[in-house]
Enzyme design. Structure first.
Site, PDB file in Angstrom:
ATOM      1  N   ASP A  88       1.008  -1.317  -0.157  1.00  0.00           N
ATOM      2  CA  ASP A  88       0.353  -0.111   0.100  1.00  0.00           C
ATOM      3  C   ASP A  88       0.925   1.420   0.007  1.00  0.00           C
ATOM      4  O   ASP A  88       1.974   1.251   1.010  1.00  0.00           O
ATOM      5  CB  ASP A  88      -1.347   0.039   1.198  1.00  0.00           C
ATOM      6  N   LYS A 118      -0.188  -0.186  -4.122  1.00  0.00           N
ATOM      7  CA  LYS A 118      -1.812  -0.388  -4.431  1.00  0.00           C
ATOM      8  C   LYS A 118      -1.880   0.974  -3.540  1.00  0.00           C
ATOM      9  O   LYS A 118      -1.732   1.745  -2.894  1.00  0.00           O
ATOM     10  CB  LYS A 118      -2.540  -1.434  -3.821  1.00  0.00           C
ATOM     11  N   GLU A 187     -14.395  -3.035  -1.142  1.00  0.00           N
ATOM     12  CA  GLU A 187     -14.231  -3.406  -0.413  1.00  0.00           C
ATOM     13  C   GLU A 187     -15.293  -2.665   0.437  1.00  0.00           C
ATOM     14  O   GLU A 187     -15.974  -1.503   0.130  1.00  0.00           O
ATOM     15  CB  GLU A 187     -13.006  -2.317   0.630  1.00  0.00           C
TER      16      GLU A 187
END
Length: 270
Positions: A88, A118, A187
Protein backbone atom coordinates in the site's frame (compact mmCIF):
# COMPACT_ATOMS: atom_id res chain seq x y z
CA UNK A 1 -4.48 -21.63 -15.03
CA UNK A 2 -4.06 -25.37 -15.22
CA UNK A 3 -0.94 -25.38 -13.04
CA UNK A 4 -0.02 -23.47 -9.93
CA UNK A 5 2.91 -21.18 -10.81
CA UNK A 6 6.18 -21.46 -8.94
CA UNK A 7 6.08 -17.69 -8.55
CA UNK A 8 2.91 -15.66 -9.06
CA UNK A 9 3.46 -12.94 -11.65
CA UNK A 10 1.28 -10.25 -13.21
CA UNK A 11 0.22 -12.41 -16.15
CA UNK A 12 -0.89 -15.19 -13.80
CA UNK A 13 -3.48 -12.83 -12.29
CA UNK A 14 -5.24 -12.26 -15.58
CA UNK A 15 -4.86 -15.92 -16.53
CA UNK A 16 -6.60 -16.83 -13.28
CA UNK A 17 -9.53 -14.55 -14.11
CA UNK A 18 -9.81 -15.98 -17.61
CA UNK A 19 -9.71 -19.54 -16.28
CA UNK A 20 -12.17 -18.85 -13.45
CA UNK A 21 -9.63 -19.75 -10.74
CA UNK A 22 -10.25 -17.73 -7.59
CA UNK A 23 -7.29 -15.73 -6.33
CA UNK A 24 -6.42 -15.57 -2.64
CA UNK A 25 -4.88 -12.63 -0.79
CA UNK A 26 -4.05 -11.99 2.86
CA UNK A 27 -2.37 -9.08 4.55
CA UNK A 28 1.06 -9.64 6.07
CA UNK A 29 3.33 -7.26 7.94
CA UNK A 30 6.34 -9.37 8.93
CA UNK A 31 8.49 -12.26 7.75
CA UNK A 32 7.04 -14.84 10.16
CA UNK A 33 3.42 -14.60 9.01
CA UNK A 34 4.44 -13.96 5.40
CA UNK A 35 6.35 -17.25 5.29
CA UNK A 36 3.43 -19.16 6.82
CA UNK A 37 0.89 -17.72 4.38
CA UNK A 38 3.25 -18.21 1.44
CA UNK A 39 3.71 -21.87 2.33
CA UNK A 40 -0.07 -22.23 2.70
CA UNK A 41 -0.45 -21.31 -0.97
CA UNK A 42 -1.80 -17.75 -0.68
CA UNK A 43 -1.46 -16.14 -4.12
CA UNK A 44 -0.98 -12.51 -3.07
CA UNK A 45 0.35 -10.93 0.12
CA UNK A 46 -0.75 -7.38 0.82
CA UNK A 47 1.45 -5.25 3.03
CA UNK A 48 -1.49 -3.05 3.90
CA UNK A 49 -1.59 0.32 5.57
CA UNK A 50 -3.91 -1.58 7.92
CA UNK A 51 -0.63 -2.09 9.75
CA UNK A 52 -1.62 1.13 11.50
CA UNK A 53 -4.73 -0.44 13.05
CA UNK A 54 -3.47 -3.97 13.54
CA UNK A 55 0.16 -3.53 14.60
CA UNK A 56 0.75 0.09 15.60
CA UNK A 57 -2.31 0.76 17.72
CA UNK A 58 -3.79 3.57 15.61
CA UNK A 59 -7.56 3.90 15.25
CA UNK A 60 -7.28 4.57 11.49
CA UNK A 61 -4.78 4.06 8.67
CA UNK A 62 -4.20 7.81 8.28
CA UNK A 63 -1.10 8.17 10.51
CA UNK A 64 0.80 5.48 8.58
CA UNK A 65 3.83 6.75 6.64
CA UNK A 66 5.99 5.42 3.84
CA UNK A 67 8.74 4.96 6.43
CA UNK A 68 6.36 2.66 8.33
CA UNK A 69 5.57 0.64 5.23
CA UNK A 70 9.08 0.01 3.91
CA UNK A 71 10.49 -2.21 6.72
CA UNK A 72 7.31 -4.28 6.79
CA UNK A 73 7.28 -4.65 3.00
CA UNK A 74 10.96 -5.60 2.93
CA UNK A 75 10.34 -8.33 5.51
CA UNK A 76 7.33 -9.75 3.66
CA UNK A 77 8.98 -9.66 0.24
CA UNK A 78 12.10 -11.29 1.65
CA UNK A 79 10.10 -14.15 3.14
CA UNK A 80 7.77 -14.84 0.21
CA UNK A 81 8.90 -17.45 -2.27
CA UNK A 82 5.74 -17.81 -4.35
CA UNK A 83 3.23 -15.08 -3.50
CA UNK A 84 2.83 -11.81 -5.40
CA UNK A 85 3.68 -9.07 -2.88
CA UNK A 86 1.66 -5.83 -3.03
CA UNK A 87 2.45 -2.76 -0.91
CA UNK A 88 0.00 0.00 0.00
CA UNK A 89 1.01 3.59 -0.64
CA UNK A 90 -0.19 5.32 2.54
CA UNK A 91 -2.28 8.46 2.82
CA UNK A 92 -0.44 11.56 1.67
CA UNK A 93 2.10 9.76 -0.50
CA UNK A 94 0.36 9.90 -3.91
CA UNK A 95 -2.67 12.21 -3.78
CA UNK A 96 -0.96 15.38 -4.99
CA UNK A 97 -0.42 13.97 -8.46
CA UNK A 98 1.37 11.57 -10.82
CA UNK A 99 4.87 12.77 -9.95
CA UNK A 100 4.42 12.21 -6.22
CA UNK A 101 2.85 8.80 -6.85
CA UNK A 102 5.71 7.79 -9.13
CA UNK A 103 8.38 8.94 -6.70
CA UNK A 104 6.77 7.06 -3.82
CA UNK A 105 6.24 3.92 -5.87
CA UNK A 106 9.83 3.92 -7.13
CA UNK A 107 11.12 4.32 -3.58
CA UNK A 108 8.98 1.45 -2.32
CA UNK A 109 9.97 -0.87 -5.15
CA UNK A 110 13.70 -0.08 -4.93
CA UNK A 111 13.90 -0.58 -1.16
CA UNK A 112 11.61 -3.57 -0.56
CA UNK A 113 11.71 -6.07 -3.42
CA UNK A 114 7.91 -6.03 -3.70
CA UNK A 115 6.03 -6.87 -6.90
CA UNK A 116 3.43 -4.09 -7.02
CA UNK A 117 1.98 -1.10 -5.22
CA UNK A 118 -1.65 -0.36 -4.33
CA UNK A 119 -3.45 2.90 -3.79
CA UNK A 120 -7.01 4.09 -3.50
CA UNK A 121 -9.29 5.98 -5.87
CA UNK A 122 -10.98 5.61 -9.23
CA UNK A 123 -11.07 8.38 -11.80
CA UNK A 124 -9.27 10.72 -9.41
CA UNK A 125 -6.28 8.36 -9.32
CA UNK A 126 -6.21 7.36 -12.98
CA UNK A 127 -3.38 9.74 -13.85
CA UNK A 128 -1.30 8.39 -10.97
CA UNK A 129 -1.92 4.81 -12.11
CA UNK A 130 -0.84 5.68 -15.65
CA UNK A 131 2.36 7.34 -14.47
CA UNK A 132 3.38 4.49 -12.19
CA UNK A 133 2.47 1.82 -14.74
CA UNK A 134 4.37 3.65 -17.48
CA UNK A 135 7.47 3.37 -15.30
CA UNK A 136 7.10 -0.41 -15.27
CA UNK A 137 5.55 -0.74 -11.81
CA UNK A 138 2.36 -2.83 -11.49
CA UNK A 139 -0.52 -1.10 -9.69
CA UNK A 140 -3.48 -2.62 -7.84
CA UNK A 141 -6.45 -0.29 -7.43
CA UNK A 142 -8.81 0.03 -4.48
CA UNK A 143 -12.46 1.08 -4.72
CA UNK A 144 -15.62 1.03 -2.61
CA UNK A 145 -14.94 1.80 1.01
CA UNK A 146 -11.50 3.38 0.92
CA UNK A 147 -10.14 3.67 4.49
CA UNK A 148 -7.89 6.62 3.72
CA UNK A 149 -11.05 8.62 2.86
CA UNK A 150 -13.07 7.47 5.83
CA UNK A 151 -13.57 11.00 7.18
CA UNK A 152 -15.17 12.06 3.90
CA UNK A 153 -17.18 8.84 3.63
CA UNK A 154 -18.48 9.10 7.19
CA UNK A 155 -16.70 6.03 8.48
CA UNK A 156 -16.66 2.40 7.32
CA UNK A 157 -19.87 2.36 5.29
CA UNK A 158 -20.94 0.19 2.36
CA UNK A 159 -20.37 1.99 -0.95
CA UNK A 160 -22.20 1.62 -4.26
CA UNK A 161 -25.75 1.35 -2.92
CA UNK A 162 -28.40 2.66 -5.29
CA UNK A 163 -28.30 2.95 -9.08
CA UNK A 164 -26.39 6.22 -9.20
CA UNK A 165 -23.69 5.14 -6.77
CA UNK A 166 -23.39 1.73 -8.42
CA UNK A 167 -22.93 3.32 -11.84
CA UNK A 168 -20.29 5.72 -10.49
CA UNK A 169 -18.41 2.82 -8.91
CA UNK A 170 -18.53 0.88 -12.18
CA UNK A 171 -17.14 3.88 -14.03
CA UNK A 172 -14.35 4.17 -11.48
CA UNK A 173 -13.49 0.50 -11.96
CA UNK A 174 -13.33 0.91 -15.72
CA UNK A 175 -11.13 3.99 -15.29
CA UNK A 176 -8.73 2.08 -13.03
CA UNK A 177 -8.53 -0.80 -15.51
CA UNK A 178 -8.08 1.47 -18.51
CA UNK A 179 -5.31 3.36 -16.70
CA UNK A 180 -3.33 0.13 -16.50
CA UNK A 181 -4.03 -1.41 -13.08
CA UNK A 182 -3.39 -5.15 -12.92
CA UNK A 183 -6.18 -5.81 -10.39
CA UNK A 184 -8.62 -3.88 -8.22
CA UNK A 185 -9.76 -4.42 -4.63
CA UNK A 186 -13.48 -3.87 -4.00
CA UNK A 187 -14.18 -3.21 -0.33
CA UNK A 188 -17.63 -3.18 1.30
CA UNK A 189 -19.57 -3.14 -1.97
CA UNK A 190 -22.99 -4.79 -2.47
CA UNK A 191 -22.51 -8.25 -3.99
CA UNK A 192 -24.60 -7.55 -7.14
CA UNK A 193 -22.56 -4.41 -7.85
CA UNK A 194 -19.28 -6.29 -7.42
CA UNK A 195 -20.56 -9.04 -9.69
CA UNK A 196 -21.36 -6.48 -12.39
CA UNK A 197 -17.95 -4.83 -12.06
CA UNK A 198 -16.23 -8.22 -12.22
CA UNK A 199 -18.08 -8.87 -15.47
CA UNK A 200 -17.23 -5.60 -17.20
CA UNK A 201 -13.54 -5.17 -16.30
CA UNK A 202 -10.78 -7.27 -17.83
CA UNK A 203 -8.63 -7.22 -14.69
CA UNK A 204 -9.23 -9.38 -11.60
CA UNK A 205 -11.44 -8.02 -8.84
CA UNK A 206 -10.41 -8.87 -5.28
CA UNK A 207 -13.29 -8.61 -2.84
CA UNK A 208 -13.37 -7.81 0.86
CA UNK A 209 -16.94 -7.61 2.05
CA UNK A 210 -17.97 -7.55 -1.62
CA UNK A 211 -19.65 -10.90 -2.20
CA UNK A 212 -18.69 -14.19 -3.78
CA UNK A 213 -18.62 -13.21 -7.44
CA UNK A 214 -15.31 -11.37 -7.31
CA UNK A 215 -12.31 -13.01 -8.96
CA UNK A 216 -10.59 -13.33 -5.60
CA UNK A 217 -10.85 -12.51 -1.92
CA UNK A 218 -8.68 -10.68 0.60
CA UNK A 219 -8.86 -10.47 4.39
CA UNK A 220 -6.80 -8.76 7.05
CA UNK A 221 -4.98 -11.70 8.57
CA UNK A 222 -5.71 -10.86 12.20
CA UNK A 223 -9.43 -10.96 11.38
CA UNK A 224 -9.09 -14.19 9.40
CA UNK A 225 -7.19 -15.91 12.21
CA UNK A 226 -9.30 -14.65 15.13
CA UNK A 227 -6.59 -12.65 16.82
CA UNK A 228 -8.95 -10.25 18.58
CA UNK A 229 -12.31 -10.20 20.30
CA UNK A 230 -13.93 -8.41 17.35
CA UNK A 231 -13.77 -8.76 13.59
CA UNK A 232 -15.85 -7.16 10.80
CA UNK A 233 -19.11 -8.80 9.79
CA UNK A 234 -17.67 -9.78 6.40
CA UNK A 235 -14.52 -11.37 7.87
CA UNK A 236 -14.97 -15.05 8.63
CA UNK A 237 -12.76 -16.26 11.49
CA UNK A 238 -11.01 -19.34 10.09
CA UNK A 239 -9.26 -20.01 13.37
CA UNK A 240 -8.88 -18.76 16.94
CA UNK A 241 -5.17 -18.08 16.95
CA UNK A 242 -5.51 -15.29 19.48
CA UNK A 243 -7.06 -17.62 22.05
CA UNK A 244 -4.39 -20.26 21.40
CA UNK A 245 -1.60 -17.70 21.78
CA UNK A 246 -3.11 -16.36 24.98
CA UNK A 247 -3.33 -19.91 26.36
CA UNK A 248 0.31 -20.59 25.48
CA UNK A 249 1.46 -17.35 27.11
CA UNK A 250 -0.58 -18.11 30.23
CA UNK A 251 0.92 -21.60 30.47
CA UNK A 252 4.41 -20.12 30.13
CA UNK A 253 3.77 -17.60 32.90
CA UNK A 254 2.38 -20.29 35.19
CA UNK A 255 5.30 -22.70 34.69
CA UNK A 256 7.95 -20.03 35.19
CA UNK A 257 6.28 -18.82 38.37
CA UNK A 258 5.82 -22.29 39.86
CA UNK A 259 9.35 -23.35 38.92
CA UNK A 260 8.48 -26.17 36.52
CA UNK A 261 10.09 -24.40 33.55
CA UNK A 262 12.85 -24.78 32.67
CA UNK A 263 13.15 -28.44 33.65
CA UNK A 264 16.02 -30.86 32.99
CA UNK A 265 14.93 -31.39 29.40
CA UNK A 266 15.26 -27.70 28.67
CA UNK A 267 18.52 -27.12 30.56
CA UNK A 268 22.22 -27.79 29.88
CA UNK A 269 23.40 -30.11 32.64
CA UNK A 270 27.12 -30.11 31.76
Amino acid sequence: MTETPKRVRVHHLREAKEAGRRLTMLTAYDAVTARIFDEAGVDMLLVGDSIGNTMHGHTTTLPVTVDDMIPAARAVAGAARRAFVVVDLPFGSYESGPQQALETAVRVMKTTGADAVKFEGGKRSAAQIRAVTAAGIPVVGHLGYTPQSENLLGGPRVQGRGDTAAEALSEDALAVAEAGAVAVVLEMVPAPVSARITEIVAIPTIGIGAGAECDGQVLVWVDMAGMGDWSPRFAKRFGEVGAALRAAATAYVDEVRDGTFPDAEHSFLQ
